[in-house]
Design a protein around this motif. Sequence first.
Motif, PDB file in Angstrom:
ATOM      1  N   ASN A 186     -23.269  -9.534  -0.777  1.00 56.74           N
ATOM      2  CA  ASN A 186     -23.821 -10.431   0.247  1.00 56.74           C
ATOM      3  C   ASN A 186     -22.925 -11.670   0.367  1.00 56.74           C
ATOM      4  O   ASN A 186     -21.889 -11.766  -0.313  1.00 56.74           O
ATOM      5  CB  ASN A 186     -25.286 -10.782  -0.059  1.00 56.74           C
ATOM      6  N   ASP A 187     -23.300 -12.613   1.207  1.00 57.48           N
ATOM      7  CA  ASP A 187     -22.449 -13.797   1.445  1.00 57.48           C
ATOM      8  C   ASP A 187     -22.188 -14.581   0.161  1.00 57.48           C
ATOM      9  O   ASP A 187     -21.068 -15.032  -0.086  1.00 57.48           O
ATOM     10  CB  ASP A 187     -23.084 -14.713   2.502  1.00 57.48           C
ATOM     11  N   GLU A 188     -23.226 -14.739  -0.663  1.00 62.26           N
ATOM     12  CA  GLU A 188     -23.066 -15.484  -1.926  1.00 62.26           C
ATOM     13  C   GLU A 188     -22.069 -14.791  -2.841  1.00 62.26           C
ATOM     14  O   GLU A 188     -21.254 -15.445  -3.495  1.00 62.26           O
ATOM     15  CB  GLU A 188     -24.412 -15.589  -2.660  1.00 62.26           C
ATOM     16  N   ASP A 189     -22.152 -13.458  -2.907  1.00 65.67           N
ATOM     17  CA  ASP A 189     -21.217 -12.694  -3.747  1.00 65.67           C
ATOM     18  C   ASP A 189     -19.773 -12.921  -3.289  1.00 65.67           C
ATOM     19  O   ASP A 189     -18.875 -13.095  -4.104  1.00 65.67           O
ATOM     20  CB  ASP A 189     -21.532 -11.186  -3.680  1.00 65.67           C
ATOM     21  N   ARG A 190     -19.565 -12.916  -1.959  1.00 71.87           N
ATOM     22  CA  ARG A 190     -18.215 -13.095  -1.399  1.00 71.87           C
ATOM     23  C   ARG A 190     -17.661 -14.468  -1.740  1.00 71.87           C
ATOM     24  O   ARG A 190     -16.520 -14.606  -2.175  1.00 71.87           O
ATOM     25  CB  ARG A 190     -18.231 -12.900   0.111  1.00 71.87           C
ATOM     26  N   VAL A 191     -18.499 -15.480  -1.546  1.00 72.60           N
ATOM     27  CA  VAL A 191     -18.074 -16.864  -1.825  1.00 72.60           C
ATOM     28  C   VAL A 191     -17.672 -17.007  -3.296  1.00 72.60           C
ATOM     29  O   VAL A 191     -16.630 -17.576  -3.618  1.00 72.60           O
ATOM     30  CB  VAL A 191     -19.197 -17.867  -1.447  1.00 72.60           C
ATOM     31  N   ARG A 192     -18.514 -16.463  -4.174  1.00 72.91           N
ATOM     32  CA  ARG A 192     -18.242 -16.588  -5.611  1.00 72.91           C
ATOM     33  C   ARG A 192     -16.964 -15.857  -5.998  1.00 72.91           C
ATOM     34  O   ARG A 192     -16.165 -16.339  -6.797  1.00 72.91           O
ATOM     35  CB  ARG A 192     -19.438 -16.052  -6.400  1.00 72.91           C
ATOM     36  N   PHE A 193     -16.738 -14.689  -5.402  1.00 76.30           N
ATOM     37  CA  PHE A 193     -15.542 -13.894  -5.694  1.00 76.30           C
ATOM     38  C   PHE A 193     -14.280 -14.651  -5.277  1.00 76.30           C
ATOM     39  O   PHE A 193     -13.313 -14.755  -6.041  1.00 76.30           O
ATOM     40  CB  PHE A 193     -15.633 -12.546  -4.965  1.00 76.30           C
ATOM     41  N   LYS A 199      -9.498 -19.807  -8.668  1.00 74.44           N
ATOM     42  CA  LYS A 199      -9.359 -20.477  -9.970  1.00 74.44           C
ATOM     43  C   LYS A 199      -8.548 -19.653 -10.968  1.00 74.44           C
ATOM     44  O   LYS A 199      -8.337 -20.076 -12.101  1.00 74.44           O
ATOM     45  CB  LYS A 199     -10.750 -20.742 -10.568  1.00 74.44           C
ATOM     46  N   GLY A 200      -8.142 -18.441 -10.535  1.00 69.28           N
ATOM     47  CA  GLY A 200      -7.353 -17.590 -11.432  1.00 69.28           C
ATOM     48  C   GLY A 200      -8.183 -16.904 -12.502  1.00 69.28           C
ATOM     49  O   GLY A 200      -7.659 -16.457 -13.519  1.00 69.28           O
ATOM     50  N   LEU A 202      -9.873 -14.189 -11.984  1.00 63.24           N
ATOM     51  CA  LEU A 202      -9.783 -12.737 -11.750  1.00 63.24           C
ATOM     52  C   LEU A 202      -8.335 -12.402 -11.403  1.00 63.24           C
ATOM     53  O   LEU A 202      -7.618 -13.237 -10.860  1.00 63.24           O
ATOM     54  CB  LEU A 202     -10.695 -12.325 -10.584  1.00 63.24           C
ATOM     55  N   THR A 203      -7.921 -11.169 -11.679  1.00 54.52           N
ATOM     56  CA  THR A 203      -6.541 -10.792 -11.378  1.00 54.52           C
ATOM     57  C   THR A 203      -6.342 -10.717  -9.863  1.00 54.52           C
ATOM     58  O   THR A 203      -7.292 -10.474  -9.115  1.00 54.52           O
ATOM     59  CB  THR A 203      -6.192  -9.422 -11.998  1.00 54.52           C
ATOM     60  N   ARG A 204      -5.112 -10.892  -9.434  1.00 51.99           N
ATOM     61  CA  ARG A 204      -4.802 -10.902  -7.986  1.00 51.99           C
ATOM     62  C   ARG A 204      -5.192  -9.580  -7.334  1.00 51.99           C
ATOM     63  O   ARG A 204      -5.610  -9.541  -6.197  1.00 51.99           O
ATOM     64  CB  ARG A 204      -3.301 -11.154  -7.769  1.00 51.99           C
ATOM     65  N   GLY A 205      -5.046  -8.492  -8.093  1.00 48.64           N
ATOM     66  CA  GLY A 205      -5.314  -7.170  -7.519  1.00 48.64           C
ATOM     67  C   GLY A 205      -6.787  -6.775  -7.478  1.00 48.64           C
ATOM     68  O   GLY A 205      -7.133  -5.749  -6.913  1.00 48.64           O
ATOM     69  N   SER A 206      -7.656  -7.600  -8.094  1.00 49.70           N
ATOM     70  CA  SER A 206      -9.071  -7.178  -8.165  1.00 49.70           C
ATOM     71  C   SER A 206      -9.754  -7.300  -6.804  1.00 49.70           C
ATOM     72  O   SER A 206      -9.428  -8.162  -6.000  1.00 49.70           O
ATOM     73  CB  SER A 206      -9.825  -7.998  -9.212  1.00 49.70           C
ATOM     74  N   SER A 207     -10.677  -6.370  -6.556  1.00 51.81           N
ATOM     75  CA  SER A 207     -11.439  -6.413  -5.304  1.00 51.81           C
ATOM     76  C   SER A 207     -12.925  -6.538  -5.622  1.00 51.81           C
ATOM     77  O   SER A 207     -13.335  -6.339  -6.770  1.00 51.81           O
ATOM     78  CB  SER A 207     -11.184  -5.150  -4.484  1.00 51.81           C
TER      79      SER A 207
END
Length: 263
Positions: A186-193, A199-200, A202-207
């Motif tokens: 949802n929108d909150e999940d996207r914002v947090r991701f 902030k680094g 998560l890895t650059r390649g993670s989706s």
Amino acid sequence: SSGTNKDSIKMKYLKEAEMLKKKLDNYHDLFIRLPLKVNVRKNYEFGKLSLEEGLNDYGKGDYIKAIKKLNEGKTKISSADLEVNKLLKEYFISFPKWRSWADQTIRKSAQNNCYALVVDKIQHKGYLYYDGRQVKEYDVEFGRNWIGDKEYAGDNATPEGMYRVTGKKGSGSSRYHKALMINYPNDEDRVRFIEKKRKGLLTRGSSLGGLIEVHGDGGKHSDWTSGCVALRDENMDELFSRMSSGSPVTIVGSLVSLSELLN
């Protein structure tokens, strides 16, 4: 006298053994399904074995050996308890948010005269509401790393948030017995991701991933999904017939506070 001394040693041992047994029962009731590190699990198992061996020695009248075993068990279990309490303390920082989500969902069910599902990860329960009242309770299973929110595709974590059913898959069209698709992310999940990536953390390649469902094939008594919520087939049949597109599905860490849980 030595007799009195012996009696007080026996009393002290039995009292402490009882306390240790309580901690172990607590572990088996509450912590057995937590995704814990191997060494933490081993400490609990060691504690359990020490208690059993100690009680055996006590039965044979070898009180010195019994106390030694008890103390060894206490040390291991205390160390495991510290780890578990730290994990839960960090997790339960989100408790006010969880409570608010659940309350909003139950209110929505009352306002719209509709079914809504509230899932409690700690208790491994799904609660079905209709018209604001709880009508059913189901056992549920999650992704292996269910403590904490889902962060990226492939983390085997079950997301937390307020979602809704976006589609229904019958027996023929689902990999599982039946499935309700939900609108993760949802929108909150996207914002947090996006924020975590920035902030680094998560890895650059993670989706972010997707394809989270409430589905059947549950009842395995373990957490085995890739992040979905699984129910027994007969429970899934019932849920499937009652939920429709747009029905609220809210997933929280816990509906009871940490202090209530530990007491």
